[in-house]
Design a protein around this motif. Structure first.
Motif, short mmCIF file in Angstrom:
data_model
loop_
_atom_site.label_atom_id
_atom_site.label_comp_id
_atom_site.label_asym_id
_atom_site.label_seq_id
_atom_site.Cartn_x
_atom_site.Cartn_y
_atom_site.Cartn_z
N ALA A 220 0.82 -1.22 0.00
CA ALA A 220 0.00 0.00 0.00
C ALA A 220 0.85 1.27 0.00
CB ALA A 220 -0.93 0.01 1.20
N LEU A 221 0.39 2.26 -0.77
CA LEU A 221 1.03 3.58 -0.80
C LEU A 221 0.33 4.57 0.13
CD1 LEU A 221 1.71 4.06 -4.63
CD2 LEU A 221 2.94 2.68 -2.94
N GLY A 222 -0.76 4.14 0.76
CA GLY A 222 -1.51 5.01 1.67
C GLY A 222 -2.46 4.20 2.51
N PRO A 223 -3.25 4.86 3.36
CA PRO A 223 -4.13 4.15 4.30
C PRO A 223 -5.25 3.38 3.62
CG PRO A 223 -3.79 6.45 4.95
CD PRO A 223 -3.24 6.32 3.58
N LEU A 224 -5.74 2.37 4.31
CA LEU A 224 -6.91 1.59 3.89
C LEU A 224 -8.19 2.42 4.04
CD1 LEU A 224 -6.16 -1.75 5.74
CD2 LEU A 224 -6.35 -1.52 3.28
N THR A 225 -9.16 2.15 3.15
CA THR A 225 -10.43 2.86 3.19
C THR A 225 -11.57 1.86 2.99
OG1 THR A 225 -9.38 4.82 2.21
CG2 THR A 225 -11.78 4.71 2.17
N PRO A 226 -12.56 1.81 3.90
CA PRO A 226 -13.70 0.89 3.72
C PRO A 226 -14.53 1.26 2.50
CG PRO A 226 -13.58 1.74 5.98
CD PRO A 226 -12.64 2.56 5.16
N VAL A 227 -15.17 0.27 1.89
CA VAL A 227 -16.06 0.50 0.74
C VAL A 227 -17.36 -0.27 0.95
CG1 VAL A 227 -14.31 1.02 -1.00
CG2 VAL A 227 -14.91 -1.36 -0.53
N LYS A 228 -18.39 0.17 0.20
CA LYS A 228 -19.70 -0.49 0.26
C LYS A 228 -20.32 -0.47 -1.13
CE LYS A 228 -21.99 3.82 1.68
NZ LYS A 228 -20.79 4.65 1.47
#
Length: 251
Positions: A220-228
């Motif tokens: 990863a190049l950046g933070p995780l983000t939740p999706v829906k």
């Protein structure tokens, strides 16, 4: 773990149910599952590198990255629609994917070997997930869960290594047109190519060396983000263009 994969129902942490909750145990579980899935006819097409930031390593109790297997049925193409139910508790992150034109095998691999063996790179969205309830994970849980793998989406603008700066390239990951995560190549062990060298050495060590044609999700190049369901995700990386996907349905 395989039951959780089959049913889509998260389970309690594994670390409370094994005698020796360490990395060796976790990788033994991952390897047993890998052999099972290969026996079921799934095709191994590459590897993913996880926990490439010090913050994530600290959270998991690691002093180095981890790895997981990439199977052909995990891959989606640029612009495709993805059923959100395919991944348990999905989150997305922006990465650089490398494709090999030569094997990375043998002792004493160097960064020069990595540079020689990479054919091209694309922007990639990794869709991580956890079969562990509430993402309550430590080292045993995530590694046994194939490094919390889910799916991945590959960009369609392949570039040689000379076309971008793997360390300084900036990344923006947007959801529904709004920036959700930013970063740069340096966030991935200081250099995604160094992360790839770590992986190549580790794969030789465990007897599954990287081969010509393999895909590598380098971290990863950046933070995780939740999706829906309903979310449209677009990743842009300087020098590598963009990649996009849409999620549909309910988890």
């Amino acid at each position: 773990m395989r039951t959780a994969v089959a049913t889509g129902t998260p389970i309690a942490p594994l670390r409370d149910r094994v005698q020796t909750p360490d990395a060796a145990t976790a990788y033994a579980i991952q390897e047993a599952n890998t052999k099972h899935w290969l026996g079921e006819g799934r095709r191994l097409v590459g590897r993913k590198i996880g926990a490439t930031s010090k913050a994530v390593q600290g959270m998991l109790g690691l002093d180095q990255p981890d790895y997981g297997m990439l199977f052909a049925d995990m891959a989606f193409g640029d612009g495709e629609t993805i059923p959100v139910s395919r991944v348990s508790q999905p989150k997305v992150e922006g990465e650089i994917a490398f494709f090999l034109k030569d094997d990375l095998d043998g002792d004493r691999l160097t960064l020069a070997d990595v540079l020689h063996s990479i054919d091209y790179a694309v922007a990639a969205i990794e869709i991580v997930g956890s079969r562990i309830a509430d993402w309550n994970i430590k080292i045993v849980d995530t590694v046994a869960d194939n490094a919390s793998s889910g799916l991945y989406v590959l960009g369609s603008q392949p570039q040689p290594l000379t076309a971008f700066d793997p360390i300084l390239c900036g990344m923006v990951l947007s959801i529904r047109g709004e920036p959700a995560s930013t970063g740069a190549g340096v966030a991935c062990l200081g250099n995604p190519l160094v992360a790839t060298l770590w992986l190549a050495k580790k794969m030789v060590e465990v007897g599954r060396p990287l081969k010509k044609g393999d895909t590598i999700l380098s971290g990863a190049l950046g933070p995780l983000t939740p999706v829906k369901g309903g979310d449209v995700v677009e990743l842009r990386i300087n020098g590598l263009g963009s990649v996009r996907c849409r999620f549909e349905g309910e988890a």
